[in-house]
Design a protein around this motif. Structure first.
Motif, short mmCIF file in Angstrom:
data_model
loop_
_atom_site.label_atom_id
_atom_site.label_comp_id
_atom_site.label_asym_id
_atom_site.label_seq_id
_atom_site.Cartn_x
_atom_site.Cartn_y
_atom_site.Cartn_z
N LEU A 148 -10.60 -10.31 -14.87
CA LEU A 148 -10.72 -10.57 -13.43
C LEU A 148 -9.36 -10.65 -12.75
N VAL A 149 -8.41 -11.34 -13.39
CA VAL A 149 -7.09 -11.50 -12.79
C VAL A 149 -6.41 -10.15 -12.61
N HIS A 150 -6.43 -9.34 -13.65
CA HIS A 150 -5.77 -8.04 -13.57
C HIS A 150 -6.53 -7.09 -12.65
N ALA A 151 -7.86 -7.19 -12.63
CA ALA A 151 -8.65 -6.35 -11.73
C ALA A 151 -8.31 -6.67 -10.27
N THR A 152 -8.14 -7.96 -9.97
CA THR A 152 -7.75 -8.36 -8.61
C THR A 152 -6.38 -7.79 -8.25
N LEU A 153 -5.46 -7.86 -9.21
CA LEU A 153 -4.12 -7.31 -8.98
C LEU A 153 -4.19 -5.80 -8.76
N MET A 154 -5.04 -5.12 -9.52
CA MET A 154 -5.18 -3.66 -9.37
C MET A 154 -5.77 -3.30 -8.01
N ILE A 155 -6.77 -4.07 -7.56
CA ILE A 155 -7.37 -3.81 -6.24
C ILE A 155 -6.34 -4.00 -5.14
N THR A 156 -5.53 -5.07 -5.27
CA THR A 156 -4.47 -5.32 -4.28
C THR A 156 -3.45 -4.18 -4.27
N ALA A 157 -3.09 -3.72 -5.48
CA ALA A 157 -2.14 -2.62 -5.58
C ALA A 157 -2.71 -1.33 -4.99
N LEU A 158 -3.99 -1.09 -5.25
CA LEU A 158 -4.65 0.10 -4.72
C LEU A 158 -4.67 0.09 -3.20
N ALA A 159 -5.03 -1.08 -2.63
CA ALA A 159 -5.06 -1.20 -1.17
C ALA A 159 -3.66 -1.05 -0.58
N SER A 160 -2.67 -1.61 -1.26
CA SER A 160 -1.29 -1.50 -0.76
C SER A 160 -0.79 -0.07 -0.83
N LEU A 161 -1.16 0.65 -1.90
CA LEU A 161 -0.76 2.05 -2.02
C LEU A 161 -1.40 2.89 -0.92
N ALA A 162 -2.66 2.59 -0.60
CA ALA A 162 -3.33 3.29 0.50
C ALA A 162 -2.64 2.99 1.84
N LEU A 163 -2.24 1.72 2.03
CA LEU A 163 -1.52 1.34 3.25
C LEU A 163 -0.18 2.08 3.34
N ILE A 164 0.53 2.13 2.22
CA ILE A 164 1.82 2.83 2.19
C ILE A 164 1.64 4.30 2.55
N GLY A 165 0.61 4.94 1.96
CA GLY A 165 0.35 6.35 2.25
C GLY A 165 0.01 6.59 3.71
N GLY A 166 -0.82 5.71 4.29
CA GLY A 166 -1.19 5.86 5.71
C GLY A 166 0.01 5.69 6.63
N LEU A 167 0.84 4.68 6.35
CA LEU A 167 2.03 4.45 7.18
C LEU A 167 3.03 5.58 7.03
N SER A 168 3.10 6.17 5.83
CA SER A 168 4.00 7.30 5.62
C SER A 168 3.59 8.49 6.49
N LEU A 169 2.30 8.79 6.52
CA LEU A 169 1.80 9.87 7.38
C LEU A 169 2.10 9.59 8.84
N LEU A 170 1.88 8.35 9.25
CA LEU A 170 2.15 7.95 10.64
C LEU A 170 3.63 8.12 10.97
N THR A 171 4.50 7.67 10.05
CA THR A 171 5.94 7.73 10.28
C THR A 171 6.43 9.16 10.43
N PHE A 172 5.98 10.05 9.55
CA PHE A 172 6.48 11.42 9.59
C PHE A 172 5.80 12.25 10.68
N THR A 173 4.59 11.86 11.07
CA THR A 173 3.98 12.50 12.24
C THR A 173 4.80 12.20 13.49
N LYS A 174 5.17 10.93 13.63
CA LYS A 174 6.00 10.52 14.76
C LYS A 174 7.36 11.21 14.73
N THR A 175 7.98 11.22 13.55
CA THR A 175 9.32 11.81 13.43
C THR A 175 9.30 13.29 13.76
N PHE A 176 8.36 14.02 13.18
CA PHE A 176 8.30 15.46 13.45
C PHE A 176 8.01 15.73 14.92
#
Length: 377
Positions: A297-325
């Protein structure tokens, strides 16, 4: 940089690491007539020497306690007989300063913009990866405390990735934005390393392979699309003499090939198919998703948090480079440039086209590179 990856003896390793730091310092202060550039270069050199002290301390501690050779062989012997936590994190801090992990990243957002753009491409694309190389090299030697160290690296990497992309999204300086994106991608690579260690600690071989192969492949991918982005930024800077995005605009009409090259780099760093960034990020995503039913359970929670954070990073990256371009190449500038920019010379565009070809090759035929990495592992 090549010698850093080849040497096993500790003293020789420290010497070539120091040569690398001093030579890159000279490249950072290339425009030494600027007082601010000298200040940034000295800050960079000081932090590189602090990192060297940590690496040297780790080698010395392992050498004294293992009563063996001063080098990586001595570190292996130390890890098999002693608790590795202290020595590992001395190495992690030393190599992490070079890689740009938060909070030991402070040189990176300043040194990359200060250096000439082709030097920034080498530093961001290749040199910071030698910090990653050092961390992976020490990680592969660990035999105990794997879960705890993996969890700590995973958390540090999450903070690094989120911090990097949040800062990149707000900066107006073209090259400083790209420097913070380097920090973001170092965080993504760190997620793969943390995943590998957790898998090794749980004796989960698929998780180990997914984590390490994702980290290694993203190291390669980032070296490609970040070099492409810095070279494109250098083309823009050469023609406009400004890094402030607010003073740029509608360059797609005057520099169409540079705009196209920057767009491909933006799509690749945003993790969109069929470009190479999608492949390595997808592997790391898969590692987080596939291990939910195989960990507690502990590691599964950590994995879910990491997955959500990676999705957030990917979304913000698209937003950042859309704005920059959009700001740099599409919208009207707030003020006109003193001269009319034009497309850069063919000799400046050829290396970028070569990088684009490799990016597409990895994106379209990922199994070739994935199988090679699996063979190495």
């Amino acid at each position: 940089m090549l010698l850093v990856c080849m040497i096993r003896d500790g003293l020789a390793f420290l010497i070539v690491w120091e040569i690398m730091s001093i030579s890159s310092f000279l490249l950072v202060i290339f425009e030494s007539e600027k007082k601010e550039t000298l200040k940034i270069g000295i800050n960079y050199l000081v932090q590189m020497h602090i990192g060297l002290v940590f690496i040297m301390s780790a080698f010395l501690l392992a050498f004294i306690q293992s009563n063996s050779t001063f080098g990586f062989e001595g570190v292996v012997i130390f890890f098999t007989k002693n608790q590795p936590f202290l020595v590992f994190f001395l190495f992690f801090i030393g190599f992490g300063i070079k890689a740009g992990f938060v909070p030991i990243h402070t040189w990176l957002p300043h040194a990359h913009p200060a250096a000439p753009s082709h030097v920034s491409g080498i530093m961001s694309g290749v040199m910071v990866k030698l910090g990653i190389y050092g961390i992976i090299r020490i990680t592969l030697m660990l035999t105990s405390d794997l879960l705890l160290i993996g969890e700590i690296i995973l958390i540090i990497s999450l903070l690094t990735g989120i911090f990097g992309i949040l800062n990149a999204s707000i900066h107006r300086d073209f090259k400083k934005m790209l420097a913070y994106c380097t920090i973001e991608n170092i965080g993504i690579i760190g997620l793969g390393i943390g995943l590998f260690l957790i898998g090794k600690g749980l004796n989960n071989i698929p998780l180990m392979i997914i984590g390490l192969s994702g980290a290694l492949l993203h190291t390669l991918n980032h070296s490609l699309f970040k070099s492409l982005l810095f070279y494109s930024a250098g083309s823009v800077y050469q023609q406009t003499h400004t890094r402030d995005m607010e003073n740029l605009g509608v360059l797609i009409h005057k520099m169409p090939q540079t705009a196209g090259l920057f767009l491909i780099g933006s799509l690749a760093i945003g993790g969109l198919p069929p470009f190479n960034g999608f492949v390595s990020e997808f592997i790391i995503y898969g590692g987080f998703i596939n291990c939910f039913n195989q960990v507690g359970l502990v590691h599964a929670t950590l994995m879910i948090t990491a997955l959500a954070s990676l999705a957030l990073i990917g979304g913000l990256s698209l937003l950042t480079f859309t704005k920059t371009f959009g700001v740099v190449f599409l919208v009207n500038p707030l003020k006109k440039l003193l001269h009319t920019p034009k497309e850069v010379s063919l000799s400046m565009r050829i290396p970028q086209y070569v990088i684009v070809a490799i990016i597409l090759l990895i994106g379209l035929f990922p199994q070739l590179f994935f199988n090679q990495i699996i063979g190495i592992i």
